[in-house]
Scaffold this motif. Sequence first.
Motif, PDB file in Angstrom:
ATOM      1  N   GLY A   1       0.806  -1.227   0.000  1.00  0.00           N
ATOM      2  CA  GLY A   1       0.000   0.000   0.000  1.00  0.00           C
ATOM      3  C   GLY A   1       0.832   1.267   0.000  1.00  0.00           C
ATOM      4  N   MET A   2       1.781   1.392   0.944  1.00  0.00           N
ATOM      5  CA  MET A   2       2.620   2.586   1.011  1.00  0.00           C
ATOM      6  C   MET A   2       3.505   2.700  -0.219  1.00  0.00           C
ATOM      7  SD  MET A   2       3.551   5.394   2.283  1.00  0.00           S
ATOM      8  CE  MET A   2       2.613   5.447   3.816  1.00  0.00           C
ATOM      9  N   MET A   3       3.968   1.573  -0.725  1.00  0.00           N
ATOM     10  CA  MET A   3       4.802   1.614  -1.926  1.00  0.00           C
ATOM     11  C   MET A   3       4.047   2.240  -3.096  1.00  0.00           C
ATOM     12  SD  MET A   3       6.413  -1.415  -4.210  1.00  0.00           S
ATOM     13  CE  MET A   3       7.597  -1.973  -3.033  1.00  0.00           C
ATOM     14  N   LEU A   4       2.770   1.880  -3.255  1.00  0.00           N
ATOM     15  CA  LEU A   4       1.988   2.434  -4.349  1.00  0.00           C
ATOM     16  C   LEU A   4       1.847   3.948  -4.214  1.00  0.00           C
ATOM     17  CD1 LEU A   4      -0.821  -0.249  -4.820  1.00  0.00           C
ATOM     18  CD2 LEU A   4       1.063   0.262  -6.373  1.00  0.00           C
ATOM     19  N   LEU A   5       1.666   4.431  -2.985  1.00  0.00           N
ATOM     20  CA  LEU A   5       1.590   5.873  -2.774  1.00  0.00           C
ATOM     21  C   LEU A   5       2.916   6.547  -3.129  1.00  0.00           C
ATOM     22  CD1 LEU A   5      -0.404   6.262   0.578  1.00  0.00           C
ATOM     23  CD2 LEU A   5      -1.141   6.899  -1.722  1.00  0.00           C
ATOM     24  N   ILE A   6       4.025   5.913  -2.755  1.00  0.00           N
ATOM     25  CA  ILE A   6       5.341   6.470  -3.060  1.00  0.00           C
ATOM     26  C   ILE A   6       5.566   6.519  -4.569  1.00  0.00           C
ATOM     27  CG2 ILE A   6       7.837   6.014  -2.910  1.00  0.00           C
ATOM     28  CD1 ILE A   6       7.285   4.919  -0.067  1.00  0.00           C
ATOM     29  N   LEU A   7       5.189   5.447  -5.263  1.00  0.00           N
ATOM     30  CA  LEU A   7       5.346   5.419  -6.714  1.00  0.00           C
ATOM     31  C   LEU A   7       4.473   6.478  -7.376  1.00  0.00           C
ATOM     32  CD1 LEU A   7       5.403   1.570  -7.434  1.00  0.00           C
ATOM     33  CD2 LEU A   7       7.315   3.121  -7.053  1.00  0.00           C
ATOM     34  N   GLY A   8       3.258   6.636  -6.870  1.00  0.00           N
ATOM     35  CA  GLY A   8       2.371   7.658  -7.419  1.00  0.00           C
ATOM     36  C   GLY A   8       2.929   9.055  -7.219  1.00  0.00           C
ATOM     37  N   ALA A   9       3.493   9.319  -6.036  1.00  0.00           N
ATOM     38  CA  ALA A   9       4.090  10.629  -5.767  1.00  0.00           C
ATOM     39  C   ALA A   9       5.315  10.853  -6.642  1.00  0.00           C
ATOM     40  CB  ALA A   9       4.462  10.741  -4.293  1.00  0.00           C
ATOM     41  N   GLY A  10       6.066   9.783  -6.910  1.00  0.00           N
ATOM     42  CA  GLY A  10       7.190   9.888  -7.844  1.00  0.00           C
ATOM     43  C   GLY A  10       6.705  10.281  -9.236  1.00  0.00           C
TER      44      GLY A  10
END
Length: 450
Positions: free
Chosen positions: A312-321
Amino acid sequence: MPLLIVALGIIVLLVLIMKFNLNTFISLVVVSFLIAFALGMPINEIVSTIQSGMGNTLGGIALVFGLGAILGKLIADAGGAQRIAVTLIDKFGEKRIQWAVLVAGFILGIALFFEVGLVLLIPIVYQISKQLRISFLWLGLPMTTALSVTHAFLPPHPGPTVIAQQYGANIGLVLLYGFIIAIPTVILAGPLFTVFARKFVPSAFEREPEGSLASIGEAKQFKLEDTPGFGISAFTALFPVILMALSTIVILLEDAMGLSGNWFFDLVALIGAPTTVMLLSVLLALVTMGTARKIPMKQLMKSAESSIAAIGMMLLILGAGGSLKQVLIDGGVGDTVADLFAGSTISPLILAWLIAALMRIAQGSATVAALTTAGLVIPMMAGTDVNVELMVLATGAGSIIASHVNDTGFWIVKESFGLTMKETFGTWTVLETLISIFGLAFVLILSMFV
């Protein structure tokens, strides 16, 4: 000035994460706003740019990542990953297991996107490292090398495929020359580099796997006789590769026969799309790793839910990237790089590599860097006898250099292996740079003969 602003923005990002321990997702969003303001973007467009960057990034990977995580977890929780790991260890032996992982990554990487291959292989590599009690990253780096090299040089990956179309190159020759370049590159940048990386960044190899994707591979240990057979386990793990490979072959036949618009080929294209492939693979795994072995559906769904929570957090990080990348594109950073090379007389192969490298460093996306470069160098190729297939590969090589904080791949690797920022720079960023440099070197050598 735009390049200076980008450099300062990246420094601020690193300070927020490393000095103040601010969450990576929050840091990326904050820096996206700061860079947007500094680049002089219209205030009423900043939020929509950041939102579209996140939406476009997650729209392309969220379903694939989510379904891929579920597939990996189902195989791991059923004991399939353990069976594959044990079989590989028995066949190749402990001394050659790193090469086994490299070959597996290369074969899977030919047909799979980098992210999908990573999600599928992480649980298997994790199990192998656990079985042999060796470093997770010691096996993981060669695996990511193989996936990255195939992503940069070999169709049907989006970068080389689309650039080949832009340059008017023969895609079959691109694939042939790509193999000639990819094999020595993956050997030099994979197992050989890993030896040096272990000396210079030892903490990364001593670290216990704690990353988001690593937890997908955290499955209980089984008695070997209680695990699914190697054949069905390997088939389930390779099913996405098989579907994509078959789809690619059929689509190539469609192009060769000029049968576009035929409903059968449209159906094959639908089935071969990454999202469809991963959905069908999960449905298959529910049977082969679940119901066929009398495992209740409720238990299977618990595995699925835990895998999604892990990323879940990884997806948010990728989206912010992706938001940061979109700010850099809409803010005109690419135009600045293009102006630097107006009227240049450098060799087209080196120029393509150099522009792609600068575009990659500035805005993060390898595909965007490659496509932007194609638009810039096509006019410069007029009147030269440069090999267009090698131009595709030179552009692909430049487009993956120096993966850092504005590249989603950087965060994928960092989170997958539970690395610190410093460790990710010392391993992954250096690795990508070596792949880029070796790729250019082999393109230049090959240009002497073709």
